[in-house]
Design a protein around this motif. Structure first.
Motif, PDB file in Angstrom:
ATOM      1  N   LEU A  53       0.768  -1.142  -0.052  1.00 42.21           N
ATOM      2  CA  LEU A  53      -0.170   0.040  -0.131  1.00 42.21           C
ATOM      3  C   LEU A  53       0.722   1.308   0.011  1.00 42.21           C
ATOM      4  O   LEU A  53       1.910   1.454   0.434  1.00 42.21           O
ATOM      5  CB  LEU A  53      -0.740   0.086   1.409  1.00 42.21           C
ATOM      6  CG  LEU A  53      -1.686  -1.159   1.520  1.00 42.21           C
ATOM      7  CD1 LEU A  53      -2.702  -0.907   2.912  1.00 42.21           C
ATOM      8  CD2 LEU A  53      -2.705  -1.082   0.358  1.00 42.21           C
ATOM      9  N   SER A  54       0.273   2.138  -0.454  1.00 48.36           N
ATOM     10  CA  SER A  54       0.873   3.610  -0.467  1.00 48.36           C
ATOM     11  C   SER A  54       0.953   3.980   1.073  1.00 48.36           C
ATOM     12  O   SER A  54      -0.200   3.675   1.739  1.00 48.36           O
ATOM     13  CB  SER A  54       0.293   4.624  -1.322  1.00 48.36           C
ATOM     14  OG  SER A  54      -1.075   4.906  -0.825  1.00 48.36           O
ATOM     15  N   THR A  57      -2.584   5.285   2.175  1.00 48.88           N
ATOM     16  CA  THR A  57      -3.508   4.439   2.219  1.00 48.88           C
ATOM     17  C   THR A  57      -3.395   3.908   3.682  1.00 48.88           C
ATOM     18  O   THR A  57      -4.406   3.597   4.240  1.00 48.88           O
ATOM     19  CB  THR A  57      -3.629   3.703   1.095  1.00 48.88           C
ATOM     20  OG1 THR A  57      -3.940   4.151  -0.243  1.00 48.88           O
ATOM     21  CG2 THR A  57      -4.574   2.459   1.336  1.00 48.88           C
ATOM     22  N   GLU A  60      -4.524   5.874   6.619  1.00 50.67           N
ATOM     23  CA  GLU A  60      -6.372   5.652   6.815  1.00 50.67           C
ATOM     24  C   GLU A  60      -6.574   4.579   7.579  1.00 50.67           C
ATOM     25  O   GLU A  60      -7.282   4.562   8.456  1.00 50.67           O
ATOM     26  CB  GLU A  60      -6.845   5.854   5.492  1.00 50.67           C
ATOM     27  CG  GLU A  60      -8.030   5.935   5.711  1.00 50.67           C
ATOM     28  CD  GLU A  60      -8.902   6.766   6.282  1.00 50.67           C
ATOM     29  OE1 GLU A  60     -10.106   6.465   6.761  1.00 50.67           O
ATOM     30  OE2 GLU A  60      -8.220   8.255   6.749  1.00 50.67           O
ATOM     31  N   HIS A  61      -5.965   3.493   7.232  1.00 48.38           N
ATOM     32  CA  HIS A  61      -6.164   2.105   7.937  1.00 48.38           C
ATOM     33  C   HIS A  61      -5.798   2.153   9.414  1.00 48.38           C
ATOM     34  O   HIS A  61      -6.559   1.731  10.503  1.00 48.38           O
ATOM     35  CB  HIS A  61      -5.534   0.934   7.248  1.00 48.38           C
ATOM     36  CG  HIS A  61      -6.361   0.418   5.973  1.00 48.38           C
ATOM     37  ND1 HIS A  61      -7.462   0.171   5.962  1.00 48.38           N
ATOM     38  CD2 HIS A  61      -5.611   0.340   4.594  1.00 48.38           C
ATOM     39  CE1 HIS A  61      -7.779  -0.435   4.574  1.00 48.38           C
ATOM     40  NE2 HIS A  61      -6.764  -0.191   3.966  1.00 48.38           N
TER      41      HIS A  61
END
Length: 100
Positions: A53-54, A57, A60-61
């Motif tokens: 993932l970037s 991203t 956010e998780h």
């Protein structure tokens, strides 16, 4: 945070995978230059790389997991490290057992 928000936080496969990896970080991540995997948690960069993932991203998780109280962030230098909040996770398990 309400119970339903916590359940929504763990209703995502990637977030569940992160929680699983953080249960035993030494088995899933290489040693870190800064911070101890067990004591300080795992660097967000390593988690993002492992998930493919970037950084935004992953951020956010991790925000969702942090707001649910399932992980605790810790800043070391310019990095953020994440560790499971075992006390909170145990309380959630107990709550789910009572409700189901």
């Amino acid at each position: 945070m309400q119970e339903i928000d916590i359940i929504k936080a763990i209703a995502n496969e990637r977030r569940l995978q992160i929680l699983d990896w953080l249960r035993n970080p030494q088995a899933h991540f290489p040693p870190q230059t800064d911070g101890d995997l067990v004591e300080d948690g795992v660097c967000a960069v390593l988690i993002a790389e492992k998930l493919g993932l970037s950084p935004p991203t992953l951020s956010e998780h991790m925000r969702v997991l942090s707001q649910a109280g399932l992980v605790r962030p810790k800043r070391i230098k310019q990095w953020i490290f994440y560790k499971r909040d075992e006390e909170r996770i145990s309380a959630l398990k107990k709550l789910l057992q009572e409700r189901l």
